[in-house]
Enzyme design. Structure first.
Site, PDB file in Angstrom:
ATOM      1  N   HIS A 122      -1.161  -1.261   4.537  1.00  0.00           N
ATOM      2  CA  HIS A 122      -0.977  -0.853   3.144  1.00  0.00           C
ATOM      3  C   HIS A 122      -1.779  -1.809   2.261  1.00  0.00           C
ATOM      4  O   HIS A 122      -1.440  -2.990   2.161  1.00  0.00           O
ATOM      5  CB  HIS A 122       0.500  -0.919   2.764  1.00  0.00           C
ATOM      6  CG  HIS A 122       1.388  -0.047   3.604  1.00  0.00           C
ATOM      7  ND1 HIS A 122       1.770   1.222   3.217  1.00  0.00           N
ATOM      8  CD2 HIS A 122       1.957  -0.266   4.815  1.00  0.00           C
ATOM      9  CE1 HIS A 122       2.533   1.746   4.165  1.00  0.00           C
ATOM     10  NE2 HIS A 122       2.658   0.860   5.142  1.00  0.00           N
TER      11      HIS A 122
ATOM     12  N   ASN B 298       0.650   5.805   0.554  1.00  0.00           N
ATOM     13  CA  ASN B 298       1.664   5.667  -0.495  1.00  0.00           C
ATOM     14  C   ASN B 298       1.083   4.876  -1.666  1.00  0.00           C
ATOM     15  O   ASN B 298       1.376   3.701  -1.879  1.00  0.00           O
ATOM     16  CB  ASN B 298       2.961   5.054   0.035  1.00  0.00           C
ATOM     17  CG  ASN B 298       2.756   3.792   0.844  1.00  0.00           C
ATOM     18  OD1 ASN B 298       1.646   3.466   1.257  1.00  0.00           O
ATOM     19  ND2 ASN B 298       3.842   3.059   1.055  1.00  0.00           N
TER      20      ASN B 298
ATOM     21  N   ASP C  19       1.610  -2.881  10.331  1.00  0.00           N
ATOM     22  CA  ASP C  19       2.341  -2.350   9.177  1.00  0.00           C
ATOM     23  C   ASP C  19       2.316  -3.372   8.038  1.00  0.00           C
ATOM     24  O   ASP C  19       3.335  -3.627   7.385  1.00  0.00           O
ATOM     25  CB  ASP C  19       3.768  -1.962   9.551  1.00  0.00           C
ATOM     26  CG  ASP C  19       4.459  -1.137   8.458  1.00  0.00           C
ATOM     27  OD1 ASP C  19       3.784  -0.741   7.486  1.00  0.00           O
ATOM     28  OD2 ASP C  19       5.680  -0.910   8.564  1.00  0.00           O
TER      29      ASP C  19
END
Length: 396
Positions: free
Chosen positions: A40, A72, A281
């Site tokens: 991310h 996201n 992650d």
């Protein structure tokens, strides 16, 4: 001495290295550039947490030359126009190869599918990471559309109706300290559903960050049945269990760190090939967002700068897996599954015996939250070259 780590999985790996770039007084090992299919980078929309520049700098420092960025964001890359915003930043700021995902549903809201065909050419795969797709019918249709375009569905698996406001694993630590727990079934129940859909549709399917023993067994069984499925886990699920938890936000991520038997099952899944790769992650947040304890802190920790030395120190040096197996998990298998090429000048150079401790204050990432703070590690990255350009070089 300079050793080129050659794996039979990449027989042509022969980087050309300028000796002037490296210290002459250390034993060094050259690896193919690592590849993380789950990060991310928060831009566009949340650049106070991370940017394409800071995230890719952190990746390069960790030895990564290719990453896949989750959707996201704001705007969510759910149309070609929204995706273009992110791609322009990547082109301008990325120091390594960055492959964006598109979302499965518009706005990641789970209500309406994106136009897969208009997005497929410019994305690595489709994912609603951070949220599970709750509708079975919608996921089946997404798989059919993705399969027709030869694209993969990459799933964060979570049944919302089973969450019950939980924020750590529903186990002994939660019970002893009065915390609301997240049951493992919230993860494996949706994996079970999706595996049946993948078998039905023939879609290539990849499961994000598995954490539970039941998830490992379901995927193991599906592979034996010929389902086109792969999966990843993350360093924190392999090196920690709920007995390591503390009342601090840096121990909070989703899915949560689970029980010792889950950790053991994940390691077994690594050893027998059920788990195909390790992804970080990497999920940075501001210090304020992570300073609110287990209940109220944001979900997510950072991992790009620590993944290899942690895994090398506590899995390879401890004899759990071989170094070649580790390179398969973080460099070779991700590229093969996601069709990410290894360029001729794409490598990372490490001093494996160098001792250090995990120091979040020194991270290049804007995010500093890690459960591995002050852990002793072996291995320091001295140089990372991506697409023939220096992406990271140690300066001290």
């Amino acid at each position: 001495m300079l050793t080129i780590f050659r794996t039979d999985r990449i027989p042509s790996f022969s980087p050309v290295i300028d000796p002037a770039l490296l210290p002459a007084d250390r034993e060094l090992t050259v690896f193919p550039g690592f590849c993380d299919v789950h990060v991310h980078f928060r831009e566009p929309g949340f650049s106070y947490k991370e940017t394409i520049l800071s995230g890719s700098n952190a990746a390069a420092r960790g030895g990564y030359t290719a990453v896949c960025t989750m959707p996201n964001l704001n705007p969510v890359p759910d149309t070609p126009e929204h995706l273009r915003v992110q791609r322009e930043i990547i082109e301008r700021s990325g120091v390594i190869s960055i492959y964006p995902y598109a979302s499965i549903t518009k706005g990641e809201r789970g209500e309406e599918l994106v136009d897969f065909e208009s997005l497929s050419r410019d994305v690595i795969a489709f994912s609603d990471d951070g949220r599970g797709v709750q509708s079975s019918g919608m996921m089946e249709e997404a798989m059919r559309k993705a399969a027709a375009l030869h694209k993969m569905i990459v799933a964060h698996c979570e049944v919302n109706d089973l969450l019950s406001g939980g924020y750590i694993h529903a186990g002994s630590y939660a019970a002893a300290h009065g915390h609301r727990g997240i049951v493992s079934e919230s993860e494996w129940r949706q994996i079970e559903r999706d595996l049946a859909l993948a078998k039905k549709t023939g879609c290539a399917y990849h499961v994000c960050h598995i954490s539970a023993k039941e998830s490992v067994e379901l995927i193991r069984k599906a592979k034996k049945e010929g389902v086109d499925v792969t999966c990843e886990t993350a360093p924190h699920y392999l090196l920690l269990d709920e007995n390591d938890l503390r009342e601090e936000g840096r121990y909070k991520m989703n899915p949560p760190i689970r029980a010792k038997e889950d950790r053991n099952a994940l390691i077994e899944g690594i050893l027998d090939g059920t788990i195909d790769m390790i992804a970080t992650d990497h999920a940075p947040h501001s210090s304020e967002e992570k300073a609110k304890g287990l209940e109220k802190s944001a979900f997510g920790i950072v991992g790009l700068e620590t993944a290899f030395p942690l895994l090398y120190t506590y899995l390879v040096k401890e004899g759990v897996i071989t170094l070649e197996k580790l390179i398969d998990l973080i460099a070779v298998n991700p590229r093969e599954r996601f069709h990410i090429p290894l360029q001729s000048e794409e490598y990372t150079v490490w001093s494996l015996d160098e001792e250090d401790t995990v120091n979040p204050a020194a991270f290049l990432s804007k995010g500093k939250a890690t459960p591995f703070e002050n852990w002793n590690i072996n291995g320091k990255c001295l140089l990372t070259v991506s697409n023939g350009r220096i992406a990271y070089q140690e300066t001290h």
